[in-house]
Design a protein around this motif. Structure first.
Motif, PDB file in Angstrom:
ATOM      1  N   GLU A 184     -22.485  61.724  88.284  1.00  0.00           N
ATOM      2  CA  GLU A 184     -21.234  62.357  88.577  1.00  0.00           C
ATOM      3  C   GLU A 184     -21.202  63.839  88.079  1.00  0.00           C
ATOM      4  O   GLU A 184     -20.724  64.628  88.745  1.00  0.00           O
ATOM      5  CB  GLU A 184     -20.194  61.479  88.228  1.00  0.00           C
ATOM      6  CG  GLU A 184     -19.735  60.461  88.669  1.00  0.00           C
ATOM      7  CD  GLU A 184     -18.796  59.443  88.114  1.00  0.00           C
ATOM      8  OE1 GLU A 184     -18.054  59.795  87.174  1.00  0.00           O
ATOM      9  OE2 GLU A 184     -18.563  58.221  88.475  1.00  0.00           O
ATOM     10  N   ASP A 185     -21.927  63.776  86.988  1.00  0.00           N
ATOM     11  CA  ASP A 185     -21.757  65.146  86.477  1.00  0.00           C
ATOM     12  C   ASP A 185     -22.893  66.183  87.298  1.00  0.00           C
ATOM     13  O   ASP A 185     -22.618  67.469  87.661  1.00  0.00           O
ATOM     14  CB  ASP A 185     -22.330  65.196  85.030  1.00  0.00           C
ATOM     15  CG  ASP A 185     -21.221  64.615  84.010  1.00  0.00           C
ATOM     16  OD1 ASP A 185     -20.042  64.286  84.613  1.00  0.00           O
ATOM     17  OD2 ASP A 185     -21.695  64.064  82.964  1.00  0.00           O
ATOM     18  N   GLU A 186     -23.982  65.648  87.583  1.00  0.00           N
ATOM     19  CA  GLU A 186     -25.273  66.347  88.355  1.00  0.00           C
ATOM     20  C   GLU A 186     -25.647  65.427  89.404  1.00  0.00           C
ATOM     21  O   GLU A 186     -27.002  64.850  89.351  1.00  0.00           O
ATOM     22  CB  GLU A 186     -26.423  66.629  87.239  1.00  0.00           C
ATOM     23  CG  GLU A 186     -25.917  67.378  86.128  1.00  0.00           C
ATOM     24  CD  GLU A 186     -26.985  67.597  85.071  1.00  0.00           C
ATOM     25  OE1 GLU A 186     -28.040  68.223  85.547  1.00  0.00           O
ATOM     26  OE2 GLU A 186     -26.897  66.917  84.277  1.00  0.00           O
ATOM     27  N   PRO A 187     -25.012  65.572  90.501  1.00  0.00           N
ATOM     28  CA  PRO A 187     -25.278  64.662  91.646  1.00  0.00           C
ATOM     29  C   PRO A 187     -26.816  64.937  92.351  1.00  0.00           C
ATOM     30  O   PRO A 187     -27.546  64.141  92.968  1.00  0.00           O
ATOM     31  CB  PRO A 187     -24.303  64.870  92.732  1.00  0.00           C
ATOM     32  CG  PRO A 187     -23.828  65.926  92.359  1.00  0.00           C
ATOM     33  CD  PRO A 187     -23.953  66.340  90.819  1.00  0.00           C
ATOM     34  N   ASP A 188     -27.230  66.020  91.994  1.00  0.00           N
ATOM     35  CA  ASP A 188     -28.699  66.497  92.517  1.00  0.00           C
ATOM     36  C   ASP A 188     -29.648  66.363  91.502  1.00  0.00           C
ATOM     37  O   ASP A 188     -30.908  66.972  91.783  1.00  0.00           O
ATOM     38  CB  ASP A 188     -28.457  67.861  93.208  1.00  0.00           C
ATOM     39  CG  ASP A 188     -27.697  67.937  94.334  1.00  0.00           C
ATOM     40  OD1 ASP A 188     -27.568  66.878  94.864  1.00  0.00           O
ATOM     41  OD2 ASP A 188     -26.887  68.997  94.716  1.00  0.00           O
ATOM     42  N   ASN A 189     -29.336  66.147  90.433  1.00  0.00           N
ATOM     43  CA  ASN A 189     -30.608  65.897  89.211  1.00  0.00           C
ATOM     44  C   ASN A 189     -31.787  65.199  89.671  1.00  0.00           C
ATOM     45  O   ASN A 189     -31.401  63.750  90.118  1.00  0.00           O
ATOM     46  CB  ASN A 189     -29.846  65.360  88.234  1.00  0.00           C
ATOM     47  CG  ASN A 189     -30.752  65.455  87.100  1.00  0.00           C
ATOM     48  OD1 ASN A 189     -31.838  64.630  86.913  1.00  0.00           O
ATOM     49  ND2 ASN A 189     -30.625  66.368  85.872  1.00  0.00           N
ATOM     50  N   VAL A 190     -32.951  65.538  89.936  1.00  0.00           N
ATOM     51  CA  VAL A 190     -33.930  64.611  90.242  1.00  0.00           C
ATOM     52  C   VAL A 190     -34.276  63.582  89.359  1.00  0.00           C
ATOM     53  O   VAL A 190     -34.394  62.556  89.740  1.00  0.00           O
ATOM     54  CB  VAL A 190     -35.323  65.630  90.313  1.00  0.00           C
ATOM     55  CG1 VAL A 190     -36.553  65.110  90.543  1.00  0.00           C
ATOM     56  CG2 VAL A 190     -35.071  66.689  91.455  1.00  0.00           C
ATOM     57  N   ASP A 191     -33.989  63.727  88.032  1.00  0.00           N
ATOM     58  CA  ASP A 191     -34.595  62.656  87.259  1.00  0.00           C
ATOM     59  C   ASP A 191     -33.625  61.569  87.104  1.00  0.00           C
ATOM     60  O   ASP A 191     -33.918  60.429  86.983  1.00  0.00           O
ATOM     61  CB  ASP A 191     -34.570  63.256  85.601  1.00  0.00           C
ATOM     62  CG  ASP A 191     -35.740  64.316  85.466  1.00  0.00           C
ATOM     63  OD1 ASP A 191     -36.717  63.897  85.885  1.00  0.00           O
ATOM     64  OD2 ASP A 191     -35.680  65.136  84.712  1.00  0.00           O
ATOM     65  N   TYR A 192     -32.254  61.808  87.437  1.00  0.00           N
ATOM     66  CA  TYR A 192     -31.439  60.709  87.380  1.00  0.00           C
ATOM     67  C   TYR A 192     -31.558  60.082  88.683  1.00  0.00           C
ATOM     68  O   TYR A 192     -31.604  58.821  88.645  1.00  0.00           O
ATOM     69  CB  TYR A 192     -29.853  61.348  87.380  1.00  0.00           C
ATOM     70  CG  TYR A 192     -29.635  62.164  86.185  1.00  0.00           C
ATOM     71  CD1 TYR A 192     -30.137  61.815  84.909  1.00  0.00           C
ATOM     72  CD2 TYR A 192     -28.686  63.198  86.100  1.00  0.00           C
ATOM     73  CE1 TYR A 192     -29.839  62.227  83.621  1.00  0.00           C
ATOM     74  CE2 TYR A 192     -28.209  63.672  84.953  1.00  0.00           C
ATOM     75  CZ  TYR A 192     -28.758  63.268  83.737  1.00  0.00           C
ATOM     76  OH  TYR A 192     -28.612  63.920  82.323  1.00  0.00           O
ATOM     77  N   ASN A 193     -31.704  60.768  89.799  1.00  0.00           N
ATOM     78  CA  ASN A 193     -31.887  60.084  91.112  1.00  0.00           C
ATOM     79  C   ASN A 193     -33.284  59.277  91.193  1.00  0.00           C
ATOM     80  O   ASN A 193     -33.061  57.998  91.623  1.00  0.00           O
ATOM     81  CB  ASN A 193     -31.931  60.947  92.307  1.00  0.00           C
ATOM     82  CG  ASN A 193     -30.424  61.232  92.591  1.00  0.00           C
ATOM     83  OD1 ASN A 193     -29.744  60.401  93.200  1.00  0.00           O
ATOM     84  ND2 ASN A 193     -29.991  62.626  92.452  1.00  0.00           N
TER      85      ASN A 193
END
Length: 158
Positions: A32-41
């Motif tokens: 939600e904070d960083e929708p495009d974050n590669v690590d999170y995805n």
């Protein structure tokens, strides 16, 4: 969360401990904070794969490959498509993995297996033979050679 760990490190520890629900909750907040974050995805995709939610895994991995083109990511996408019984898309992903790294043996083997499953013996033979030319263990070469022999013998008996 321990103070000396970053958010992603903490999430990875949760995943390593098989605490997928906790990791998933943390990842949903993080994206939600960083929708495009590669690590999170990427980590979301790993959890979804583990949980058998292949459609969501594919969605997250495709977000990652938009930013990072990597043969391992395409291989993971191929495995997710294969697990979701989307064989054409799995083949496409494994082919992309090979395009990015022509010495990536697991993709050749997967392609051989998928084509053999479709009874496309010509394509299966091609990818298994390519696989044999790569750096794989001797025992693996012997097993694939047996498969190739069976394919060729089946062709003679048809």
């Amino acid at each position: 969360m321990e103070n000396n760990l970053s958010r992603i490190d903490y999430i990875r520890e949760l995943i390593a401990d098989c605490r997928y629900d906790d990791a998933l909750e943390m990842l949903q907040i993080a994206t939600e904070d960083e929708p495009d974050n590669v690590d999170y995805n990427y980590e979301l995709a790993r959890i979804f794969m583990e949980m058998g939610n292949y459609h969501s895994a594919i969605s997250n991995l495709e977000l990652v490959v938009e930013k990072v083109r990597n043969h391992l990511l395409y291989y993971m996408i191929g495995e997710a498509y294969q697990a979701d019984n989307q064989i054409d898309k799995a083949i496409g992903a494994f082919l992309k993995a090979i395009m990015l790294n022509e010495k990536f043996a697991p993709a050749y083997k997967k392609l051989g297996v998928l084509f053999l499953g479709r009874n496309d013996k010509l394509s299966a033979t091609e990818y298994f033979e390519d696989y044999l030319n790569l750096d794989i263990p001797k025992e693996e070469k012997e097993e694939i050679a047996k498969i190739l022999k069976r394919i060729k013998n089946d062709g003679k008996n048809s």
